[in-house]
Design a protein around this motif. Sequence first.
Motif, short mmCIF file in Angstrom:
data_model
loop_
_atom_site.label_atom_id
_atom_site.label_comp_id
_atom_site.label_asym_id
_atom_site.label_seq_id
_atom_site.Cartn_x
_atom_site.Cartn_y
_atom_site.Cartn_z
N GLU A 184 2.68 0.47 13.97
CA GLU A 184 2.73 1.84 13.47
C GLU A 184 3.72 2.66 14.29
O GLU A 184 4.53 3.42 13.72
N TYR A 185 3.70 2.54 15.61
CA TYR A 185 4.68 3.25 16.44
C TYR A 185 6.11 2.91 16.01
O TYR A 185 6.97 3.79 15.90
N LEU A 186 6.38 1.62 15.82
CA LEU A 186 7.72 1.18 15.44
C LEU A 186 8.14 1.76 14.10
O LEU A 186 9.26 2.28 13.95
N ILE A 187 7.25 1.68 13.12
CA ILE A 187 7.59 2.13 11.77
C ILE A 187 7.75 3.65 11.72
O ILE A 187 8.70 4.16 11.12
N VAL A 188 6.86 4.37 12.35
CA VAL A 188 6.98 5.83 12.39
C VAL A 188 8.30 6.22 13.06
O VAL A 188 9.04 7.07 12.55
N ALA A 189 8.61 5.59 14.18
CA ALA A 189 9.86 5.90 14.89
C ALA A 189 11.07 5.54 14.04
O ALA A 189 12.08 6.26 14.04
N LYS A 217 8.72 -8.55 7.77
CA LYS A 217 7.65 -9.27 8.46
C LYS A 217 6.48 -8.33 8.76
O LYS A 217 5.31 -8.70 8.58
N ILE A 218 6.78 -7.11 9.20
CA ILE A 218 5.72 -6.13 9.45
C ILE A 218 4.98 -5.82 8.16
O ILE A 218 3.74 -5.71 8.16
N THR A 219 5.70 -5.72 7.05
CA THR A 219 5.07 -5.48 5.75
C THR A 219 4.08 -6.59 5.43
O THR A 219 2.93 -6.33 5.06
N GLU A 220 4.50 -7.83 5.60
CA GLU A 220 3.65 -8.98 5.32
C GLU A 220 2.39 -8.97 6.19
O GLU A 220 1.27 -9.15 5.70
N ILE A 221 2.57 -8.71 7.47
CA ILE A 221 1.44 -8.71 8.40
C ILE A 221 0.48 -7.57 8.08
O ILE A 221 -0.74 -7.75 8.09
N CYS A 222 1.03 -6.39 7.78
CA CYS A 222 0.18 -5.24 7.46
C CYS A 222 -0.64 -5.49 6.18
O CYS A 222 -1.82 -5.14 6.13
N PHE A 223 -0.03 -6.09 5.17
CA PHE A 223 -0.80 -6.43 3.97
C PHE A 223 -1.89 -7.44 4.31
O PHE A 223 -3.01 -7.33 3.80
N PRO A 248 -7.08 -1.41 12.58
CA PRO A 248 -5.85 -2.10 12.13
C PRO A 248 -5.52 -1.80 10.66
O PRO A 248 -4.36 -1.67 10.30
N LYS A 249 -6.55 -1.67 9.84
CA LYS A 249 -6.32 -1.35 8.43
C LYS A 249 -5.71 0.04 8.29
O LYS A 249 -4.79 0.24 7.50
N ALA A 250 -6.21 1.00 9.05
CA ALA A 250 -5.69 2.36 8.98
C ALA A 250 -4.23 2.40 9.45
O ALA A 250 -3.38 3.04 8.80
N TYR A 251 -3.93 1.73 10.55
CA TYR A 251 -2.55 1.71 11.04
C TYR A 251 -1.65 1.00 10.03
O TYR A 251 -0.51 1.41 9.80
N ALA A 252 -2.16 -0.06 9.41
CA ALA A 252 -1.40 -0.79 8.39
C ALA A 252 -1.11 0.10 7.18
O ALA A 252 0.00 0.07 6.63
N MET A 253 -2.08 0.91 6.77
CA MET A 253 -1.87 1.82 5.63
C MET A 253 -0.71 2.76 5.91
O MET A 253 0.16 2.96 5.05
N THR A 254 -0.70 3.35 7.09
CA THR A 254 0.36 4.29 7.45
C THR A 254 1.71 3.58 7.47
O THR A 254 2.69 4.08 6.91
N SER A 255 1.75 2.41 8.08
CA SER A 255 3.00 1.65 8.14
C SER A 255 3.49 1.29 6.75
O SER A 255 4.67 1.46 6.43
N LEU A 256 2.59 0.80 5.91
CA LEU A 256 2.98 0.39 4.56
C LEU A 256 3.42 1.58 3.72
O LEU A 256 4.36 1.46 2.92
N TYR A 257 2.75 2.70 3.89
CA TYR A 257 3.19 3.90 3.15
C TYR A 257 4.65 4.23 3.49
O TYR A 257 5.47 4.46 2.59
N LEU A 258 4.99 4.22 4.77
CA LEU A 258 6.36 4.54 5.18
C LEU A 258 7.33 3.45 4.74
O LEU A 258 8.43 3.76 4.24
#
Length: 184
Positions: A93-98, A118-124, A135-145
């Motif tokens: 999440e830090y990486l994707i937000v940044a 790869k981050i997309t795959e792992i977050c899904f 982890p699900k909440a952080y994945a949601m934020t990352s995937l949204y971005l």
Amino acid sequence: MISLENVLNTINHSREKRKYFAYLILDHPELLPELLTICARVDDEISCRASWGLEFLCKQNLKEVLPYLDQLMVLVPKVHQHPAVRPMAKIFEYLIVAYYQKKNTPVQKFLTESHREKITEICFDWLITDQKVAPKAYAMTSLYLLGKEFDWIHPELKIILENNYHEGSAAYQARSRMILKKLL
């Protein structure tokens, strides 16, 4: 010479200990490869403490981990203990937000399209497997971005959130509602 394992054996989940550890690594960046090696011992309890320290390091100075992104992309899918999965999800999440927050940052130079895929795959994977809420909440934020760049992500994310909403905890539902509002 600092024994990273000895230091890690004194680390607990307290903010104070994790912060101490993060600053130790910032003061001795040559220890980062060893820290990642310890994180990779995914069946060992020490890997969880190493992951907590890595997360706090990334919170303090995300740039330190950027040269090690390839290693991180190989490591994270193997992590399975919840106390280690949660910090890895937070690091993503830090990486994707940044990455999406500002232009011309070091993160944008290091975080390649392959890394983002790869981050997309792992977050899904975290969203559809038996993980705790964080982890699900952080994945949601990352995937949204990520979905702002990769147009196929938002429709898939929406389906998963809608399908799992009623079985989710209150915290899961709250984050789902927030993300679903943004997707409409």
